[in-house]
Every structure is written in C-alpha cells, then in structure tokens.
Scaffold this active site. Sequence first.
Site, PDB file in Angstrom:
ATOM      1  N   ASP A   1     100.181  44.603 -20.648  1.00 61.47           N
ATOM      2  CA  ASP A   1     100.051  44.706 -22.113  1.00 61.47           C
ATOM      3  C   ASP A   1     100.479  43.265 -22.409  1.00 61.47           C
ATOM      4  OD1 ASP A   1     100.546  45.647 -24.582  1.00 61.47           O
ATOM      5  OD2 ASP A   1     100.854  47.529 -23.943  1.00 61.47           O
TER       6      ASP A   1
ATOM      7  N   ASP B   1      98.242  43.909 -27.862  1.00 64.64           N
ATOM      8  CA  ASP B   1      98.732  44.727 -28.856  1.00 64.64           C
ATOM      9  C   ASP B   1      98.506  44.149 -30.105  1.00 64.64           C
ATOM     10  OD1 ASP B   1     100.970  46.425 -29.375  1.00 64.64           O
ATOM     11  OD2 ASP B   1     102.101  44.587 -30.280  1.00 64.64           O
TER      12      ASP B   1
ATOM     13  N   GLU C   1      94.222  46.717 -29.233  1.00 67.96           N
ATOM     14  CA  GLU C   1      94.528  47.863 -30.173  1.00 67.96           C
ATOM     15  C   GLU C   1      94.639  47.404 -31.708  1.00 67.96           C
ATOM     16  OE1 GLU C   1      99.017  49.879 -31.142  1.00 67.96           O
ATOM     17  OE2 GLU C   1      98.885  47.777 -30.439  1.00 67.96           O
TER      18      GLU C   1
ATOM     19  N   HIS D   1     102.213  55.588 -25.713  1.00 68.63           N
ATOM     20  CA  HIS D   1     103.600  55.290 -25.958  1.00 68.63           C
ATOM     21  C   HIS D   1     103.992  55.532 -27.266  1.00 68.63           C
ATOM     22  CE1 HIS D   1     101.738  51.432 -26.316  1.00 68.63           C
ATOM     23  NE2 HIS D   1     102.915  51.092 -27.105  1.00 68.63           N
TER      24      HIS D   1
END
Length: 555
Positions: free
Chosen positions: A96, A196, A246, A320
């Site tokens: 990530d 992200d 994302e 998450h």
Amino acid sequence: MSGFSNKVIYQIYPKSFMDSDGDGFGDLKGVTKKLDYLAYLGVDYLWLTPFFVSPQRDNGYDVEDYYNIDPRFGTMEDVENLIAEAKKHGMGVMFDMVFNHTSTAHEWFQKALQGDKEYQDFYYFVDGTEDKIPTNWISKFGGPAWKYVPDLKKWYLHLFDETQADLNWENEKVREELKKVIHFWKDKGVEGFRFDVVNLISKPEVFEDDMIGDGRRFYTDGRHVHEFLKELVADTQMESMVTVGEMSSTTLENCIRYSNPEEKELSMCFNFHHLKIDYKGGDKWEVMDPDIRQLNDLMKHWQEGMQKANGWNAVFWCNHDQPRIVSRLGDEHKYWKESAKMLATSIHMMRGTPYVYQGEEIGMTNAGYSNIEEYKDVESLNYYEIMLDQGKTKEEALKIVGLRSRDNGRTPMQWTDGENAGFSQGTPWIGVNHNSQCINVESQLGDKDSILEYYRRLIALRKEKAVIADGSISFLEESAAEVMAYTRTLGDEELVVFANYSDREVVLNTNIPENSYLLLLDSYTDETSIINRNQEGCLVLRPYESQVWEKVVRN
C-alpha cells in the site's frame, strides 16, 4: 478486459490480523503464519496496508519512512520472508503506497520546517499570517485543511490529518523520489501496489476558496493526475503488475481513463459511491436506512459504464476504512449467514476483480462497542466531538460512531473461540468483538454450510468459469426495489444473478424456465434445495436470499 479478471485479492490490515509475539499488535510474522489458511481460501494476491515507520497518527497512512519497517510490525527480514513464502503458496504480495502525503515526521518535512527551501517545495507551503488562512477548504478528517507554522510564517496543506502534509507532485524531484520507492520494493519481489487516494495528487494552479463545497472539486481528479500516473507507471515498469488506485469522490469518466489498458495507467480502480447509500444528505455522519434502489442504479452505472469504455473495477464491500457490510446491508442476527452469503454473491459474480477484506469471509460484524473510550480512530473521535458540538447527545453521537467508525473494520481477526479470538496472547491494541465465540475461522473451516466455505466456492468459480471472469454484464429491471438482478454473458454461456436485500420474501418479475437453467448457487443451503415459485411460475426469493442460475448449453 483486465489481465486480472479471474484473480481475487485479499486485504490484510496487519495490525489486526495475527499477533505472533504477544504484544497485542498484529505483525508480519503473524501474516506468514496464516499463509496456509489464505492459500486454502484460494486468493491470488495479498494486499497489506502500510507497515512502514510511522507515528501511527492515522494507523500507518502517515508514513515517516517508505524504506523501513515499523518495529512493531517486524523487520526487513520478516518482509522478505513473507514475500518469499507467499510466492511458494502461489500468492503475490501487494504493498500500500501512500503517495499523496507523508507524515510531518518524515525527513523531507522536517527539513522543510528547518527552512530548507528545496524541501519546502516538496509540499504546499503558502506564505501568510496566522489570521488569514489560504483557503476555506475542509480536511477529510474535519477542521481546516491548512496548518500554520509560526516560525516560517507559512501555512501548509493537509487534506487529511494535520500530521499528514500533502506532497507537491508538480515538483519533478518529488515524483523521482517516489519512483525510487517503487523500484526498491519491486526489487524485493513485491508483485503489486495499491495507491492511497491517488486521484488527489494533482492540485490546482491557483488556490481559491470554495464557496459551494469543501474544496474537493478543486483537487479531485486534478489537472495533471493522468499524466503523473502514466509517468509513474512507465518509469517504474509497473504496466504488467497489478495496480489499484483508491479514488476519492471520483467520476466514471476518470476511472475509465485510470483503468483502460490502452491508457497505461492502473489495472483497476476503487470507487466508493455505492458505500454512501446510507449517508443522509450525503453526510457520512448523518444516518438513514440504505437506499437499495440507489445501490442498484450506482452498480449499473459503474459496471455497465466501465464495460462500455474498457475500464476495470475493483469490486468490494469492506476495507479498513469501512464498517462491516453484514452489519450495514445485511442482518447481524436472524439472517446473518444468509445475508453474508447474499452480499458476497452480489460482488463476486460482477465484472471486475473482487476484494475480500479480512474477516469478511467469516461474516465478521461491527465492533459493538458501548463506550467512546473503546474507539481508537482519529476520524471517529474527531467527529464524536463535532457531533456533540452540533447538539447531539452522547448517546446519539455514540450510536452514529458505532455505525460509521472505521474501527468496525479494525477489530482483531477472529480465528478461534478462545481468548482474544486467537489473535494475540497479550492485550489486543483494540477490543475484540464480543461475538468472536460464535463467529470465527475455526468453527467454519470444513463446514460446507459456512460463510467461509461459500467464499471458497465463489473464489474457485471465478477461476473455473470464464463467463464470471470475462463475460459482459447487463443489469435487469426488477419490480422489487430490494432486489439486485443482472446477467453475465460470454458466447453461449449465461448466468443470471438475483439478490434480495430485504428481510422479507420477494416475488421476482422474471421467469427462469426450469428446463433451460440450472441453479448454480444459493445463499440458502437447504438439503432439499428449495426453489420457491408462485402460481405464475415466477421465482420467490426468501429474506436475504441470492440465487445464481446457469443457462444449460446444449450441443
């Protein structure tokens, strides 16, 4: 069509997955310890959320050092061993990458604070006085998106927490440094990356107040975002790797560009529009019943829209940052098992690459905490105070946090019915869900009626049936607002999927001829394989029932 159409990705939040040393924090050795289980599940890639050196202000999404491992998660040797062992188990590891911002503890930001002009240009520092903020933008975590540094007489931009300073991608030196990070981890054997909030990396040329919103329209899917991604992918040779972005508050048109293979940007995109169907007035912290009609419309828009222009979706319910889906759109009690399977069917039969978030495959539910002190998440705690300031009672604010908190997805993985759900021999960093004695991996392994075994079947079917991996999708109009219905088609092959999102029986307005279709999957696993029809021969779905019908292909 994506090169990852028959793959399934499993997301691991290492802090809550498995603790190997009894300190209450999940770690990398804990992940390695559970590789047999993950291989049994049948997944292809393991996406791990950040475990780099971090002050942990935002659970690791505030990176202090992209090259080193936070000691609470383990060592570089542990990472290298995990990558190697996962490969032996037939799985690739995805990292990530938080490239929109760094922690203010990062060496670059610290040099900027010391007055180094070169590193000040790594971020967005704006000259000014303390009484005049550069813009009225609101941070994603609440409060202003700017922080004043008196010693420098400058403001810096932070779209998230004030300890997460936004990087200036307009600066070529920043982009070069981030490429070095990718090369470093590729050389270690990492096989994919999740980026992200990557659609926020391109900021406007001029910063101005937003008189009609919170500022996001000025920096979301920004002016140079596509060229920045093309450059990053080309210069790090990531084109053949699995990469997912994302995308915050994005659009279909942009996601087509991000994920169309011809654009040479990313393999696929996350978008979150379908997870806002219970936001009253679009506000995460105002609650309403889920609007299933809207869910249908959004899924149709994104699934058929991406298909039409060769884009590719990452399809998912949980991560998450999200509450548990069975608590949100299903039923935690009477129809827990059926609704968890129905929700899984809805996603895994779609066009796209499915993601399973740890615990989703056993039907884990929201945390159910009774006290605000039990929550750890910075966003939840911030908004609890904001809601109190807005006049809500403590009980009202706590109830909303209970439904919305990101901590719902961060409670320890429930492995057994034993102490701390088998997650840790120490005191877990966050409380274990009270229902771990009845919801856990150990109790579901090998039980053909379990949610876990149902997920195994869904994952296996994607590899077995090309129509699931590569077929086209078309949504069916259903008279019942609570039903999602669509077909998957590839040549002569066809699947018809129905999912009842309500706690009552629903009559379908579709007639499935008994001699032309066979029932492939049902979220109810009655020994008698009950197929209910009304007098007109239309199918009747039980509460939270899903069915997948396969057309009989006759030679």
